[in-house]
Design an enzyme around this catalytic site. Structure first.
Site, PDB file in Angstrom:
ATOM      1  N   SER A 138       0.776  -1.021   0.010  1.00 45.30           N
ATOM      2  CA  SER A 138       0.097  -0.044   0.013  1.00 45.30           C
ATOM      3  C   SER A 138       0.837   1.321  -0.116  1.00 45.30           C
ATOM      4  O   SER A 138       1.633   1.402   0.723  1.00 45.30           O
ATOM      5  CB  SER A 138      -0.819  -0.144   1.233  1.00 45.30           C
ATOM      6  OG  SER A 138      -1.641   1.211   1.457  1.00 45.30           O
ATOM      7  N   HIS A 140      -0.194   3.918   1.083  1.00 46.82           N
ATOM      8  CA  HIS A 140      -0.289   4.735   2.389  1.00 46.82           C
ATOM      9  C   HIS A 140       0.714   4.469   3.605  1.00 46.82           C
ATOM     10  O   HIS A 140       1.078   5.053   4.253  1.00 46.82           O
ATOM     11  CB  HIS A 140      -1.716   4.084   3.039  1.00 46.82           C
ATOM     12  CG  HIS A 140      -2.835   4.810   2.206  1.00 46.82           C
ATOM     13  ND1 HIS A 140      -3.348   6.338   2.620  1.00 46.82           N
ATOM     14  CD2 HIS A 140      -3.475   4.575   1.117  1.00 46.82           C
ATOM     15  CE1 HIS A 140      -4.146   6.624   1.575  1.00 46.82           C
ATOM     16  NE2 HIS A 140      -4.455   5.694   0.937  1.00 46.82           N
ATOM     17  N   ASP A 147      -5.607  10.016   0.866  1.00 47.18           N
ATOM     18  CA  ASP A 147      -7.292  10.310   0.361  1.00 47.18           C
ATOM     19  C   ASP A 147      -7.733  11.419   0.811  1.00 47.18           C
ATOM     20  O   ASP A 147      -7.869  11.895   1.781  1.00 47.18           O
ATOM     21  CB  ASP A 147      -7.885   8.794   0.911  1.00 47.18           C
ATOM     22  CG  ASP A 147      -7.528   7.850   0.259  1.00 47.18           C
ATOM     23  OD1 ASP A 147      -6.431   7.758  -0.892  1.00 47.18           O
ATOM     24  OD2 ASP A 147      -7.722   6.702   1.024  1.00 47.18           O
ATOM     25  N   GLU A 196      -9.346   6.378  -9.107  1.00 43.01           N
ATOM     26  CA  GLU A 196      -9.425   6.835  -7.610  1.00 43.01           C
ATOM     27  C   GLU A 196      -9.135   8.290  -7.459  1.00 43.01           C
ATOM     28  O   GLU A 196      -8.004   8.843  -7.415  1.00 43.01           O
ATOM     29  CB  GLU A 196      -8.640   6.155  -6.873  1.00 43.01           C
ATOM     30  CG  GLU A 196      -8.881   4.677  -6.501  1.00 43.01           C
ATOM     31  CD  GLU A 196      -8.225   3.969  -5.490  1.00 43.01           C
ATOM     32  OE1 GLU A 196      -7.579   4.703  -4.677  1.00 43.01           O
ATOM     33  OE2 GLU A 196      -8.335   2.852  -5.209  1.00 43.01           O
TER      34      GLU A 196
END
Length: 235
Positions: A138, A140, A147, A196
């Site tokens: 990920s 993140h 996000d 996204e």
């Protein structure tokens, strides 16, 4: 998911973060380069987790997979669960949020998800290969992905965010702050993730401007890496 979660996120464990508070005193922004820039692809590593050009995808996990950034910073911006990013990204995220609010009175941005540890990613993995990354894969976890949603909460973690004023402003301006839209429309066969419009990755001004001016939409294409639509062991 690759990006986000869709529901509640487990508590984030952060090691002694510093905090970027509200401020209007920022270092000068990197000016826009020439319209036909060149890029020294050897200037920064795409493998070192501390590099701004690190590329993480379904074929390129973090090394080690449980890696934790040492310069995590709490950013004083509106957020659902607290906003944590690596120091270079944190400063520019704060600047971007402040500028958006100043330029768009009455509107605001909100962090929906930022840094997530290896353990936290385990808790949000939902089995959807096109939306949620496996732990260790990920962005993140790098501390350089975020996000972003609208302060109104409209279209949070939804494709319709691309049509909201906040989503349109980010798509047009994020590069000025060193952020790129990591999972663009039409590149699913390269990134392995659905479009996204809320997921932005900090890569620094040099690479962000290069990608804009050359219309190169993914990090895989910039660095001539294999497309990563599936994990190595995914059927």
């Amino acid at each position: 998911l690759s990006s986000c979660c869709g529901g509640a996120i487990a508590a984030i464990t952060v090691i002694a973060p510093t905090k970027i508070a509200a401020t209007k005193s920022y270092p000068p922004m990197t000016p826009a380069p020439a319209r036909t820039p060149s890029l020294d692809r050897t200037a920064l590593s795409i493998d070192d987790p501390m590099s701004l050009w690190l590329v993480v995808d379904k074929l390129r996990p973090l090394n080690p997979v449980s890696w934790v950034p040492k310069d995590l910073t709490q950013v004083d911006v509106p957020s659902n669960y607290g906003a944590y990013m690596r120091a270079p990204a944190a400063l520019q995220l704060k600047r971007m949020f402040d500028d958006y609010t100043t330029l768009n009175p009455g509107r605001s941005l909100k962090v929906l998800s930022s840094y997530r540890s290896y353990e936290t990613q385990k808790s949000v993995w939902d089995g959807n290969y096109t939306l949620t990354a496996l732990p260790g894969h990920s962005e993140h976890q790098t501390g350089m992905a975020v996000d972003i949603g609208a302060g109104t909460n409209k279209c949070g973690i939804q494709i319709c965010f691309a049509d909201q004023p906040e989503g349109q402003w980010l798509a047009a301006n994020a590069h000025k702050y060193g952020f790129v839209l990591r999972y663009p429309l039409g590149k699913e066969n390269i990134t392995g993730y659905q479009f996204e419009p809320w997921h932005f990755r900090y890569v620094g001004a040099v690479l962000a401007w290069y990608m804009l001016n050359t219309k190169t939409q993914t990090l895989e294409e910039v660095f001539n890496l294999p497309a990563a639509p599936k994990y190595a062991n995914q059927k």
